[in-house]
Design an enzyme around this catalytic site. Structure first.
Site, PDB file in Angstrom:
ATOM      1  N   HIS A  24       0.845  -1.191   0.000  1.00 37.77           N
ATOM      2  CA  HIS A  24       0.000   0.000   0.000  1.00 37.77           C
ATOM      3  C   HIS A  24       0.875   1.232   0.000  1.00 37.77           C
ATOM      4  CE1 HIS A  24       0.684  -1.377   4.138  1.00 37.77           C
ATOM      5  NE2 HIS A  24       0.712  -0.103   4.496  1.00 37.77           N
ATOM      6  N   HIS A  62       0.937   5.126   1.159  1.00 36.24           N
ATOM      7  CA  HIS A  62       0.329   6.167   1.974  1.00 36.24           C
ATOM      8  C   HIS A  62       0.443   7.483   1.190  1.00 36.24           C
ATOM      9  CE1 HIS A  62       0.542   3.848   5.871  1.00 36.24           C
ATOM     10  NE2 HIS A  62       1.518   3.238   5.230  1.00 36.24           N
TER      11      HIS A  62
HETATM   12  P1  AMP Z   1       1.764   0.174   7.431  1.00 39.08           P
HETATM   13  O1  AMP Z   1       2.207   0.399   8.856  1.00 39.08           O
HETATM   14  O2  AMP Z   1       2.578   0.926   6.415  1.00 39.08           O
HETATM   15  O3  AMP Z   1       1.637  -1.299   7.118  1.00 39.08           O
HETATM   16  O4  AMP Z   1       0.343   0.841   7.313  1.00 39.08           O
HETATM   17  C1  AMP Z   1      -0.854   0.168   7.541  1.00 39.08           C
HETATM   18  C2  AMP Z   1      -1.895   1.234   7.646  1.00 39.08           C
HETATM   19  O5  AMP Z   1      -3.161   0.643   7.492  1.00 39.08           O
HETATM   20  C3  AMP Z   1      -1.917   1.986   8.988  1.00 39.08           C
HETATM   21  O6  AMP Z   1      -1.724   3.382   8.740  1.00 39.08           O
HETATM   22  C4  AMP Z   1      -3.295   1.672   9.553  1.00 39.08           C
HETATM   23  O7  AMP Z   1      -3.850   2.773  10.230  1.00 39.08           O
HETATM   24  C5  AMP Z   1      -4.080   1.332   8.295  1.00 39.08           C
HETATM   25  N1  AMP Z   1      -5.227   0.449   8.472  1.00 39.08           N
HETATM   26  C6  AMP Z   1      -5.243  -0.772   9.069  1.00 39.08           C
HETATM   27  N2  AMP Z   1      -6.474  -1.316   8.973  1.00 39.08           N
HETATM   28  C7  AMP Z   1      -7.239  -0.431   8.284  1.00 39.08           C
HETATM   29  C8  AMP Z   1      -8.593  -0.418   7.855  1.00 39.08           C
HETATM   30  N3  AMP Z   1      -9.435  -1.448   8.119  1.00 39.08           N
HETATM   31  N4  AMP Z   1      -9.047   0.665   7.175  1.00 39.08           N
HETATM   32  C9  AMP Z   1      -8.226   1.705   6.909  1.00 39.08           C
HETATM   33  N5  AMP Z   1      -6.924   1.735   7.283  1.00 39.08           N
HETATM   34  C10 AMP Z   1      -6.443   0.699   7.963  1.00 39.08           C
END
Ligand code: AMP
Ligand code: ZN
Length: 112
Positions: A98, A100
């Protein structure tokens, strides 16, 4: 596979969508780290940046083609930052690639 972002991509888990097409989905992060914080994912499971290859890189190129429009749809007007965390030291918590997209305010000059 028990992957939360695959479930968001296929609609099993709801999300606050910004943009969707056949290849990618953009939705607001549940725990925003800037005034505007959007996640952009390929619908096909790719675990992290290490897994990008010749076979799946069209989806990644498509993400970057769409990011400017996604930022505009999310109300970002004055620039943004795109980040992907990969692996243990990158502090990746969700093992589905993903990007950001952070903006809506002046971000820190520090990246790490
Ligand atoms: P990372 O730490 O780069 O793997 O980022 C994962 C991101 O996913 C974090 O910023 C979380 O807040 C976000 N996240 C996890 N579950 C969800 C969800 N169900 N909907 C939206 N964001 C999410
Ligand atoms: Zn997945």
């Amino acid at each position: 596979m028990d992957c939360i972002f695959c479930k968001i991509a296929n609609g099993e888990i709801p999300s606050n969508k910004v943009y969707e097409d056949d290849k990618i989905l953009a939705f607001y992060d549940l725990n925003p780290q800037a005034k505007v914080h959007v996640l952009v994912i390929p619908k096909n499971h790719i675990s992290c940046a290490d897994e990008i290859n010749e076979a799946n890189c069209n989806d990644i190129a498509h993400i970057f083609v769409k990011i400017p429009g996604i930022a505009r749809l999310a109300g970002i007007k004055n620039g943004y930052r795109v980040i992907t965390n990969c692996g243990e030291d990158g502090c990746q918590s969700v093992k589905h690639l993903h990007y950001h997209v952070l903006g809506g305010e002046k971000l820190s000059e520090k990246m790490a």
